[in-house]
Design a protein around this motif. Structure first.
Motif, PDB file in Angstrom:
ATOM      1  N   ASN A   1      29.455  17.809 -43.598  1.00 28.67           N
ATOM      2  CA  ASN A   1      30.311  17.183 -44.613  1.00 28.67           C
ATOM      3  C   ASN A   1      31.414  16.348 -43.985  1.00 28.67           C
ATOM      4  O   ASN A   1      31.713  15.231 -44.444  1.00 28.67           O
ATOM      5  CB  ASN A   1      30.910  18.252 -45.524  1.00 28.67           C
ATOM      6  N   MET A   2      32.036  16.850 -42.932  1.00 30.53           N
ATOM      7  CA  MET A   2      33.119  16.095 -42.298  1.00 30.53           C
ATOM      8  C   MET A   2      32.585  14.887 -41.529  1.00 30.53           C
ATOM      9  O   MET A   2      33.213  13.825 -41.515  1.00 30.53           O
ATOM     10  CB  MET A   2      33.928  17.016 -41.367  1.00 30.53           C
ATOM     11  N   LEU A   3      31.438  15.023 -40.894  1.00 28.50           N
ATOM     12  CA  LEU A   3      30.835  13.885 -40.211  1.00 28.50           C
ATOM     13  C   LEU A   3      30.390  12.816 -41.206  1.00 28.50           C
ATOM     14  O   LEU A   3      30.517  11.613 -40.940  1.00 28.50           O
ATOM     15  CB  LEU A   3      29.645  14.354 -39.371  1.00 28.50           C
ATOM     16  N   GLY A   4      29.882  13.261 -42.366  1.00 20.71           N
ATOM     17  CA  GLY A   4      29.528  12.296 -43.405  1.00 20.71           C
ATOM     18  C   GLY A   4      30.740  11.534 -43.901  1.00 20.71           C
ATOM     19  O   GLY A   4      30.675  10.320 -44.147  1.00 20.71           O
ATOM     20  N   LEU A   5      31.877  12.241 -44.023  1.00 24.25           N
ATOM     21  CA  LEU A   5      33.120  11.589 -44.418  1.00 24.25           C
ATOM     22  C   LEU A   5      33.564  10.589 -43.350  1.00 24.25           C
ATOM     23  O   LEU A   5      33.942   9.452 -43.661  1.00 24.25           O
ATOM     24  CB  LEU A   5      34.206  12.643 -44.652  1.00 24.25           C
ATOM     25  N   ALA A   6      33.497  10.994 -42.083  1.00 20.19           N
ATOM     26  CA  ALA A   6      33.889  10.097 -40.992  1.00 20.19           C
ATOM     27  C   ALA A   6      33.000   8.853 -40.955  1.00 20.19           C
ATOM     28  O   ALA A   6      33.478   7.743 -40.720  1.00 20.19           O
ATOM     29  CB  ALA A   6      33.816  10.831 -39.655  1.00 20.19           C
TER      30      ALA A   6
ATOM     31  N   ARG B   1      31.518   7.480 -43.533  1.00 22.34           N
ATOM     32  CA  ARG B   1      31.844   6.624 -44.676  1.00 22.34           C
ATOM     33  C   ARG B   1      33.127   5.844 -44.444  1.00 22.34           C
ATOM     34  O   ARG B   1      33.211   4.650 -44.741  1.00 22.34           O
ATOM     35  CB  ARG B   1      31.961   7.472 -45.956  1.00 22.34           C
ATOM     36  N   ILE B   2      34.158   6.530 -43.918  1.00 19.64           N
ATOM     37  CA  ILE B   2      35.456   5.868 -43.744  1.00 19.64           C
ATOM     38  C   ILE B   2      35.520   5.070 -42.438  1.00 19.64           C
ATOM     39  O   ILE B   2      36.506   4.394 -42.175  1.00 19.64           O
ATOM     40  CB  ILE B   2      36.620   6.890 -43.777  1.00 19.64           C
ATOM     41  N   LYS B   3      34.458   5.232 -41.597  1.00 20.71           N
ATOM     42  CA  LYS B   3      34.439   4.579 -40.278  1.00 20.71           C
ATOM     43  C   LYS B   3      35.651   5.005 -39.441  1.00 20.71           C
ATOM     44  O   LYS B   3      36.309   4.192 -38.788  1.00 20.71           O
ATOM     45  CB  LYS B   3      34.381   3.057 -40.413  1.00 20.71           C
TER      46      LYS B   3
ATOM     47  N   ARG C   1      27.840  25.797 -31.245  1.00 16.84           N
ATOM     48  CA  ARG C   1      26.894  25.014 -30.454  1.00 16.84           C
ATOM     49  C   ARG C   1      26.151  24.019 -31.356  1.00 16.84           C
ATOM     50  O   ARG C   1      25.963  22.851 -30.992  1.00 16.84           O
ATOM     51  CB  ARG C   1      25.912  25.951 -29.737  1.00 16.84           C
ATOM     52  N   ALA C   2      25.746  24.506 -32.552  1.00 14.87           N
ATOM     53  CA  ALA C   2      25.068  23.610 -33.496  1.00 14.87           C
ATOM     54  C   ALA C   2      25.995  22.489 -33.951  1.00 14.87           C
ATOM     55  O   ALA C   2      25.564  21.339 -34.125  1.00 14.87           O
ATOM     56  CB  ALA C   2      24.562  24.407 -34.698  1.00 14.87           C
ATOM     57  N   ALA C   3      27.284  22.811 -34.135  1.00 16.96           N
ATOM     58  CA  ALA C   3      28.246  21.788 -34.540  1.00 16.96           C
ATOM     59  C   ALA C   3      28.356  20.703 -33.472  1.00 16.96           C
ATOM     60  O   ALA C   3      28.412  19.506 -33.783  1.00 16.96           O
ATOM     61  CB  ALA C   3      29.613  22.425 -34.808  1.00 16.96           C
ATOM     62  N   GLU C   4      28.385  21.093 -32.201  1.00 19.04           N
ATOM     63  CA  GLU C   4      28.424  20.095 -31.132  1.00 19.04           C
ATOM     64  C   GLU C   4      27.176  19.203 -31.181  1.00 19.04           C
ATOM     65  O   GLU C   4      27.257  17.981 -30.983  1.00 19.04           O
ATOM     66  CB  GLU C   4      28.532  20.774 -29.765  1.00 19.04           C
ATOM     67  N   THR C   5      26.013  19.813 -31.446  1.00 14.14           N
ATOM     68  CA  THR C   5      24.778  19.034 -31.561  1.00 14.14           C
ATOM     69  C   THR C   5      24.888  18.009 -32.683  1.00 14.14           C
ATOM     70  O   THR C   5      24.526  16.835 -32.518  1.00 14.14           O
ATOM     71  CB  THR C   5      23.583  19.964 -31.829  1.00 14.14           C
ATOM     72  N   LEU C   6      25.397  18.447 -33.831  1.00 19.60           N
ATOM     73  CA  LEU C   6      25.561  17.537 -34.967  1.00 19.60           C
ATOM     74  C   LEU C   6      26.501  16.387 -34.619  1.00 19.60           C
ATOM     75  O   LEU C   6      26.231  15.223 -34.953  1.00 19.60           O
ATOM     76  CB  LEU C   6      26.086  18.306 -36.176  1.00 19.60           C
ATOM     77  N   PHE C   7      27.598  16.692 -33.966  1.00 18.10           N
ATOM     78  CA  PHE C   7      28.548  15.644 -33.598  1.00 18.10           C
ATOM     79  C   PHE C   7      27.893  14.635 -32.658  1.00 18.10           C
ATOM     80  O   PHE C   7      28.030  13.417 -32.832  1.00 18.10           O
ATOM     81  CB  PHE C   7      29.807  16.255 -32.960  1.00 18.10           C
TER      82      PHE C   7
ATOM     83  N   ARG D   1      25.217   9.350 -31.725  1.00 22.52           N
ATOM     84  CA  ARG D   1      24.095   8.555 -31.214  1.00 22.52           C
ATOM     85  C   ARG D   1      23.369   7.805 -32.331  1.00 22.52           C
ATOM     86  O   ARG D   1      22.996   6.646 -32.172  1.00 22.52           O
ATOM     87  CB  ARG D   1      23.114   9.462 -30.473  1.00 22.52           C
ATOM     88  N   GLN D   2      23.151   8.493 -33.464  1.00 25.56           N
ATOM     89  CA  GLN D   2      22.336   7.900 -34.530  1.00 25.56           C
ATOM     90  C   GLN D   2      23.128   6.963 -35.433  1.00 25.56           C
ATOM     91  O   GLN D   2      22.616   5.937 -35.877  1.00 25.56           O
ATOM     92  CB  GLN D   2      21.694   9.009 -35.365  1.00 25.56           C
ATOM     93  N   HIS D   3      24.381   7.333 -35.720  1.00 23.47           N
ATOM     94  CA  HIS D   3      25.161   6.570 -36.703  1.00 23.47           C
ATOM     95  C   HIS D   3      26.386   5.883 -36.110  1.00 23.47           C
ATOM     96  O   HIS D   3      27.124   5.205 -36.835  1.00 23.47           O
ATOM     97  CB  HIS D   3      25.612   7.490 -37.845  1.00 23.47           C
ATOM     98  N   GLY D   4      26.624   6.068 -34.813  1.00 21.87           N
ATOM     99  CA  GLY D   4      27.763   5.409 -34.181  1.00 21.87           C
ATOM    100  C   GLY D   4      29.112   5.984 -34.570  1.00 21.87           C
ATOM    101  O   GLY D   4      30.140   5.313 -34.415  1.00 21.87           O
ATOM    102  N   VAL D   5      29.148   7.231 -35.060  1.00 20.31           N
ATOM    103  CA  VAL D   5      30.421   7.855 -35.432  1.00 20.31           C
ATOM    104  C   VAL D   5      31.251   8.101 -34.167  1.00 20.31           C
ATOM    105  O   VAL D   5      30.736   8.572 -33.147  1.00 20.31           O
ATOM    106  CB  VAL D   5      30.190   9.172 -36.196  1.00 20.31           C
ATOM    107  N   ASP D   6      32.532   7.755 -34.230  1.00 20.88           N
ATOM    108  CA  ASP D   6      33.454   7.890 -33.102  1.00 20.88           C
ATOM    109  C   ASP D   6      33.950   9.331 -33.038  1.00 20.88           C
ATOM    110  O   ASP D   6      34.776   9.751 -33.858  1.00 20.88           O
ATOM    111  CB  ASP D   6      34.616   6.914 -33.270  1.00 20.88           C
ATOM    112  N   ILE D   7      33.437  10.125 -32.091  1.00 16.94           N
ATOM    113  CA  ILE D   7      33.707  11.557 -32.055  1.00 16.94           C
ATOM    114  C   ILE D   7      34.522  11.937 -30.826  1.00 16.94           C
ATOM    115  O   ILE D   7      34.577  11.211 -29.829  1.00 16.94           O
ATOM    116  CB  ILE D   7      32.407  12.384 -32.062  1.00 16.94           C
TER     117      ILE D   7
END
Length: 322
Positions: free
Chosen positions: A105-110, A112-114, A156-162, A167-173
């Motif tokens: 949910n938080m990555l989806g928000l990030a 969207r807001i770029k 560990r799963a959260a790190e994978t998601l980030f 990599r897939q969506h270019g989210v700045d993490i």
């Protein structure tokens, strides 16, 4: 206009009423930013953030991040998740959902807001390590089926998601791996070793050590940790994961003896069986943090313990609200 106002941001802090989150909210406000604190108050406490309510740039929202959140912000610090075994083992399914569904949910928000998003990960991703001290390149030695797995594997799963959103969506993490942290506003009943020992010593109770006390930990004072968070978020040279912790290593017995001595207590040390999957040693290699962030801890254990003891002393005397 003050210089910091030129760079004023609206920052979302999930888990903002918790131990670390409340300190982070304060620091962001001090830097001139607007802060939206989101917490479901499972382990976070209103008393941790009450002193911020008078600030017009601070807003608190009760929300569980396992449900989507639709807000407009510039940056996100994702700290939401119970972090002590007492709390994360009470409802292990919800703990895992917070790590996984909450991160989605938080990555989806990030996305969207770029906006930039920070993940508060943990040294628990290393499990009971076979490499010492622990480098970020170490993959860990984790039991996926034990009572701690909801937290260890969740993080560990959260790190994978980030990494995959990056990599897939270019989210700045940014990913920080937190080692044992202590200081004022720790929950008095969270079962963590520093709060346990200090409260037991102040009350003259036996100091309960699990195992023989020879297992080691490295303790980072909260102010240093928040400095590391902010430096990692502000720079662009590394996305992490980056160890944030104090590399000075102490045995659990040494910590117990320091708590007794510094409180002037007559408490005795008693030994109980070691919990399942409790790591024998934990010490960060902070080479990356030193080189990429210019960060290293400044507050050493005795100074930090003095401040923490003073906080719990006031809490137990009823001068602070729980």
């Amino acid at each position: 206009m003050a210089e910091h106002q030129l760079f004023r941001k609206r920052v979302l802090v999930t888990g903002g009423a918790g131990f670390l989150g409340s300190h982070l909210c304060q620091r962001l406000l001090d830097a001139g930013h607007d802060v939206l604190c989101v917490d479901n108050y499972y382990t976070g406490r209103r008393s941790n953030i009450e002193h911020l309510f008078a600030n017009s740039r601070f807003e608190a929202l009760r929300h569980d991040i396992t449900a989507p959140l639709f807000v407009e912000v510039d940056e996100i610090f994702n700290l939401a998740c119970p972090a002590s075994p007492v709390h994360y083992q009470f409802d292990p399914v919800q703990t895992l959902k917070t790590c996984v569904h909450g991160s989605i949910n938080m990555l989806g928000l990030a996305k969207r807001i770029k906006g930039k998003i920070f993940q508060a990960s943990t040294s628990e991703v290393y499990g009971d390590p076979l490499v010492h001290p622990q480098l970020e390149s170490y993959w860990g030695h984790v039991n996926p089926l034990g009572p701690r797995s909801c937290y260890d594997e969740g993080k560990r799963a959260a790190e994978t998601l980030f990494m995959d959103y990056h990599r897939q969506h270019g989210v700045d993490i940014r990913i920080a791996r937190i080692f044992n942290t202590y200081g004022p506003r720790m929950h008095p009943n969270d079962g963590r070793v520093v709060s346990n020992f200090v409260i037991q010593a102040l009350q003259g109770q036996d100091i309960t050590i699990y195992g023989d006390g020879s297992q080691t930990r490295s303790f980072c004072y909260v102010d240093d940790l928040i400095d590391g968070f902010l430096k990692l978020m502000e720079q662009s040279g590394t996305i992490g994961p980056c160890n944030i912790g104090n590399p000075n290593e102490f045995t659990i017995r040494q910590l117990a003896e320091a708590a007794v001595e510094m409180t002037g207590s007559r408490s005795k040390l008693v030994y109980l069986p070691l919990p399942t999957d409790d790591p024998k040693q934990r010490q960060p290699d902070i080479t990356l943090a030193r080189e990429a962030l210019g960060w290293e801890p400044a507050v050493q254990l005795r100074e930090g313990l003095e401040r923490t003891i003073a906080y719990f002393d006031q809490l137990l005397a009823g001068k602070r609200s729980i």
